[in-house]
Design an enzyme around this catalytic site. Sequence first.
Site, PDB file in Angstrom:
ATOM      1  NE  ARG A  67      -3.817   0.276   0.535  1.00 51.16           N
ATOM      2  CZ  ARG A  67      -4.691  -0.030  -0.428  1.00 51.16           C
ATOM      3  NH1 ARG A  67      -4.718   0.641  -1.568  1.00 51.16           N
ATOM      4  NH2 ARG A  67      -5.539  -1.026  -0.250  1.00 51.16           N
ATOM      5  NE  ARG A  90      -2.758  -4.327  -7.040  1.00 47.78           N
ATOM      6  CZ  ARG A  90      -3.607  -3.607  -6.335  1.00 47.78           C
ATOM      7  NH1 ARG A  90      -3.245  -2.416  -5.879  1.00 47.78           N
ATOM      8  NH2 ARG A  90      -4.815  -4.035  -6.083  1.00 47.78           N
ATOM      9  CG  HIS A 168      -2.431   2.919  -7.937  1.00 44.56           C
ATOM     10  ND1 HIS A 168      -2.458   3.823  -6.901  1.00 44.56           N
ATOM     11  CD2 HIS A 168      -3.637   2.304  -7.927  1.00 44.56           C
ATOM     12  CE1 HIS A 168      -3.626   3.740  -6.298  1.00 44.56           C
ATOM     13  NE2 HIS A 168      -4.358   2.835  -6.900  1.00 44.56           N
ATOM     14  CG  ASP A 213     -11.951   6.105  -7.281  1.00 44.74           C
ATOM     15  OD1 ASP A 213     -11.153   6.187  -8.226  1.00 44.74           O
ATOM     16  OD2 ASP A 213     -12.280   5.025  -6.756  1.00 44.74           O
ATOM     17  CD  GLU A 272      -4.219   5.667  -9.488  1.00 43.88           C
ATOM     18  OE1 GLU A 272      -4.500   4.703 -10.217  1.00 43.88           O
ATOM     19  OE2 GLU A 272      -4.845   5.926  -8.447  1.00 43.88           O
TER      20      GLU A 272
HETATM   21  C1  BG6 Z   1      -7.547   3.611  -7.393  1.00 44.81           C
HETATM   22  C2  BG6 Z   1      -8.950   3.314  -7.820  1.00 44.81           C
HETATM   23  O1  BG6 Z   1      -6.735   3.695  -8.521  1.00 44.81           O
HETATM   24  O2  BG6 Z   1      -7.063   2.567  -6.562  1.00 44.81           O
HETATM   25  C3  BG6 Z   1      -9.820   3.145  -6.571  1.00 44.81           C
HETATM   26  O3  BG6 Z   1      -9.439   4.344  -8.647  1.00 44.81           O
HETATM   27  C4  BG6 Z   1      -9.232   2.083  -5.669  1.00 44.81           C
HETATM   28  O4  BG6 Z   1     -11.142   2.813  -6.958  1.00 44.81           O
HETATM   29  C5  BG6 Z   1      -7.790   2.435  -5.372  1.00 44.81           C
HETATM   30  O5  BG6 Z   1      -9.997   2.025  -4.472  1.00 44.81           O
HETATM   31  C6  BG6 Z   1      -7.074   1.434  -4.479  1.00 44.81           C
HETATM   32  O6  BG6 Z   1      -7.134   0.165  -5.005  1.00 44.81           O
HETATM   33  P1  BG6 Z   1      -6.467  -1.047  -4.244  1.00 44.81           P
HETATM   34  O7  BG6 Z   1      -6.844  -2.283  -5.040  1.00 44.81           O
HETATM   35  O8  BG6 Z   1      -4.981  -0.811  -4.247  1.00 44.81           O
HETATM   36  O9  BG6 Z   1      -7.028  -1.054  -2.855  1.00 44.81           O
END
Ligand code: BG6
Length: 315
Positions: A67, A90, A168, A213, A272
């Site tokens: 994360r 990932r 991302h 978002d 992103e």
């Molecule tokens: C973003 C999406 O890119 O990633 C969101 O637009 C999503 O909808 C977020 O909640 C996090 O995603 P993840 O799978 O890493 O929890």
Amino acid sequence: MSETENKSVEITKGVNGLEKIILREIRGSSAEVYLYGAHVTSWKNEQGEELLFVSSKAIFKPSKPIRGGIPICFPQFSNMGSLEAHGFARNRVWTIDTDPPPLLPNVTDGVFVDLLLKPTEEDLKIWPHSFEYRLRVTLGPGGDLMLTSRIRNTNTDGKAFTFTFAYHTYFSVSDISEVRVEGLETFDYLDNLKNRERYTEQGDAITFESEVDKIYLSTPTKIAILDHEKKRTFVVRKDGLPDAVVWNPWDKKAKAMADFGDDEYKHMLCVEAAAIEKPITLKPGEEWKVRQELSAVPSSYFSGQLDPSKVLQSS
Ligand code: BG6
């Protein structure tokens, strides 16, 4: 891998013994990349300040993606169909690519590492396509961070494949309510919070006071993230990636995520560079090459010219 006396590439163990590569540049900037996910987890400037956000609750353990930092979303952005959310790149262990095909133009400045992902037998069961994904992570002499992706269809059955993609990136910001994003005004976006309905952004820079978002469509090659409190501006330059996702989970979603602190939404923003609206199709033998370049400059650099068109037109 590139190396000279003053800059270095180190392969070492990171959290939970996972292998990571540390890139160091002459003037003191650095970056760290985990083989798990080819995931950039740190990007520091010459003063040693961290520029990316990684959650204090991030789980550095397969098969949960890390994360924060820069997860790579491939072969899908989002959570469509049977594939896992944001694809599997990932949460696979990549290898160091010791003999990549030449990457043109052959820029020798900076320090870099080449990583490679190929599908395993198990991957082919969930996404039945052979590919080679080559990622070069480069730290430039001025501390800029460049990610170049090359994805090749290596199917031998004559079949094309189709995918969506995103870098991302989680930027570290001092206080989300003091941040604004320039370069996306007046562009259309799909609102992920409203079943991807299409809207048009207003003429003002984007500011944040609740969950966001959105997938901005066919956006310019440069986006600026201005952090007033830190007096820092991030500039995202993207090549071959028309779309741009802007995400902040805000308080409720933050609480719902096990690997994210309740208040951490105040200190991060995802912008992103992506290819989502028009999925990419590659025939066997075809390669797709895209790039994202990040720089962080003192906001005073842009002072008096925060007019987005000027910021975004200057090189
Ligand atoms: C973003 C999406 O890119 O990633 C969101 O637009 C999503 O909808 C977020 O909640 C996090 O995603 P993840 O799978 O890493 O929890």
